[in-house]
Design a protein around this motif. Sequence first.
Motif, short mmCIF file in Angstrom:
data_model
loop_
_atom_site.label_atom_id
_atom_site.label_comp_id
_atom_site.label_asym_id
_atom_site.label_seq_id
_atom_site.Cartn_x
_atom_site.Cartn_y
_atom_site.Cartn_z
N GLY A 87 0.83 -1.20 0.00
CA GLY A 87 0.00 0.00 0.00
C GLY A 87 0.87 1.26 0.00
O GLY A 87 2.08 1.20 0.06
N GLY A 88 0.22 2.40 -0.09
CA GLY A 88 0.92 3.67 -0.01
C GLY A 88 1.58 4.11 -1.31
O GLY A 88 2.46 4.96 -1.30
N GLY A 115 -4.04 -1.86 1.45
CA GLY A 115 -3.49 -0.52 1.62
C GLY A 115 -4.06 0.43 0.60
O GLY A 115 -4.74 0.04 -0.36
N LEU A 116 -3.76 1.69 0.78
CA LEU A 116 -4.28 2.75 -0.08
C LEU A 116 -3.38 2.97 -1.28
O LEU A 116 -2.16 2.98 -1.16
CB LEU A 116 -4.38 4.06 0.72
CG LEU A 116 -4.82 5.29 -0.06
CD1 LEU A 116 -6.24 5.12 -0.61
CD2 LEU A 116 -4.74 6.51 0.82
N TYR A 134 -9.18 0.32 -16.40
CA TYR A 134 -9.78 -0.72 -15.57
C TYR A 134 -9.18 -0.62 -14.18
O TYR A 134 -7.96 -0.75 -14.01
CB TYR A 134 -9.52 -2.10 -16.17
CG TYR A 134 -10.27 -3.19 -15.44
CD1 TYR A 134 -11.60 -3.46 -15.75
CD2 TYR A 134 -9.67 -3.94 -14.44
CE1 TYR A 134 -12.30 -4.46 -15.10
CE2 TYR A 134 -10.37 -4.93 -13.77
CZ TYR A 134 -11.68 -5.19 -14.10
OH TYR A 134 -12.37 -6.16 -13.44
N VAL A 135 -10.01 -0.35 -13.19
CA VAL A 135 -9.58 -0.24 -11.79
C VAL A 135 -10.19 -1.40 -11.02
O VAL A 135 -11.42 -1.51 -10.93
CB VAL A 135 -10.00 1.10 -11.17
CG1 VAL A 135 -9.55 1.19 -9.72
CG2 VAL A 135 -9.45 2.27 -11.98
N ASP A 136 -9.35 -2.27 -10.47
CA ASP A 136 -9.82 -3.43 -9.73
C ASP A 136 -9.36 -3.33 -8.28
O ASP A 136 -8.20 -3.60 -7.96
CB ASP A 136 -9.29 -4.71 -10.37
CG ASP A 136 -9.83 -5.98 -9.71
OD1 ASP A 136 -10.55 -5.86 -8.69
OD2 ASP A 136 -9.53 -7.06 -10.22
N SER A 142 -7.64 -4.13 -0.98
CA SER A 142 -6.98 -2.90 -1.42
C SER A 142 -7.98 -1.74 -1.45
O SER A 142 -9.18 -1.93 -1.57
CB SER A 142 -6.35 -3.09 -2.79
OG SER A 142 -7.33 -3.47 -3.73
N ASN A 143 -7.46 -0.55 -1.33
CA ASN A 143 -8.27 0.67 -1.36
C ASN A 143 -7.67 1.58 -2.43
O ASN A 143 -6.59 2.12 -2.24
CB ASN A 143 -8.23 1.33 0.02
CG ASN A 143 -9.12 2.54 0.10
OD1 ASN A 143 -9.73 2.95 -0.89
ND2 ASN A 143 -9.19 3.13 1.27
#
Length: 168
Positions: A87-88, A115-116, A134-136, A142-143
């Motif tokens: 993440g991050g 994580g972001l 495409y956003v999965d 996950s965020n």
Amino acid sequence: GSFTIDRAISIVNPGGVEAGIAVGSETNGITINAGPNDIVSLRGLTLEGNGIGHNGIVFNTGARLEIIDSMVRNFAASGIVVQPNAGGMTLLISNTHILDIPNSAGIDIAPQAAGLMLSIIDRVTVSNSNYGVYVDGSTANSNVNAVVSNSIITNSAVTGIAVTSTSA
């Protein structure tokens, strides 16, 4: 040819010439496996898949990836794949053209870890792909925060922008 980036770096074409990569069969153009605090900046590049290169750019690890004033075209899989395993991370794509990606997504954002992740896509053209963007966010809790602005997504076989999430 193809190469892997494993540290913070800026690859900048100041203009006036073409700085390009022609990718061979079933290979990725640029793979990014940088350190957790590393920023990678790619500016003014042309990545040509010739219809046989796998992915144009694959972002696996690093703190931030910037793709600015670039062209990614003619890849057999995706133009830009963002699949962070932590993440991050931040992705910025600006003033870039992603063309002729008929089998998958022009931009494929699919974090592999919790994580972001922040994705900013601004002044980008995606044309002739299966999915434009495409956003999965459904894997590994996950965020993903994704912003698409001032962009053109055209001639997508399935859909221009697709979002998958496990949250309501």
